[in-house]
Design an enzyme around this catalytic site. Sequence first.
Site, mmCIF file in Angstrom:
data_model
loop_
_atom_site.group_PDB
_atom_site.id
_atom_site.type_symbol
_atom_site.label_atom_id
_atom_site.label_comp_id
_atom_site.label_asym_id
_atom_site.label_seq_id
_atom_site.Cartn_x
_atom_site.Cartn_y
_atom_site.Cartn_z
ATOM 1 N N TYR A 1 0.866 -1.167 0.000
ATOM 2 C CA TYR A 1 0.000 0.000 0.000
ATOM 3 C C TYR A 1 0.904 1.220 0.000
ATOM 4 C CZ TYR A 1 -3.760 3.123 1.703
ATOM 5 O OH TYR A 1 -4.669 4.140 1.858
ATOM 6 N N LYS B 1 -1.404 -1.318 -4.213
ATOM 7 C CA LYS B 1 -2.459 -0.351 -3.966
ATOM 8 C C LYS B 1 -1.832 1.034 -3.912
ATOM 9 C CE LYS B 1 -5.831 1.346 -0.647
ATOM 10 N NZ LYS B 1 -6.479 1.220 0.668
#
Length: 304
Positions: free
Chosen positions: A135, A164
């Site tokens: 992320y 992400k």
Amino acid sequence: MYKPIGSWVAIPTPFNESGTIDWKGFEILIDHQAAHGTSTLLVMGSAGEVTLLSEDERKEIVRRVSKYAKGKIPVFFGATFPTTEETIKFSQYAESEGADGLVYTAPPYLLPPQTALAEHLLACTKSVSIPVAIYNNPSRVGVFIEPDTIGRLADECPNFVADKEAMGSVQHLVEVKRRVGDRVHILCCDFPKYSILLPTLAIGGHGAANIGGNIIPEEMAIIARPWDSIDKVEESRRLYFKYYPLLEALYWFSNPIVIKAALNILGLPAGKLRRPYPELRGEKLEELKRLMGEMGIIEKYGQR
């Protein structure tokens, strides 16, 4: 190896009035998402108040949620701790308890140089055999994961399956895509200030790792589908612009302040926030209710 695609929803951690974890609430949220087209869940991301959970609570969440969600919907768990050793230990625990996947961020507050960050992410990813995502969220953790670092993970770790992105740069998305090709699925946040959801899909990305799906799961599942036909492009674009005001509202304050308020409006289990997060009250709460009512969200998703 499973790779998230479409709408990957980061759900909150529901709490009881006493402040303890609402385990029945978790089950209701999981079933609600599975029934409305969400492809994958992220538990204990930033929307899950992860930094306000004890290690024991995090372990219990992994154990209970993995068991309950198995066969219903894949669940990835946030697994970042301050040190590499702690992160590896927790990751291996999650794998042993049946987690479908893990998500790593850069350890917050530490600001490691890029070479050290790369070694940290490599060590953690290589410590397990289940799918891993990263992320990239520098506004939250203070460190940017560079495309070459993402590419190195793709080169060395076959279980690195998804990236992400929460970056306000389409150039960065392009550089990551150039580096990883289709080996790693690229998904992005739905933060309106960045507005990278449509560009991510346009460059061949695979969906959105989002918070909007907590409130409009079916619509976000359509918006976030990979673009493989002009019909999907047009429907995605139409719904994105329709629900853009809702996304703006959900990001009035840090996650999950508005998300929990919106879920509570719908009668879905969210509960209170842990301090120092404040509850949404007053004019902003009434504005959120009006918006959700005018968009037909309460009528569609409200629990009767």
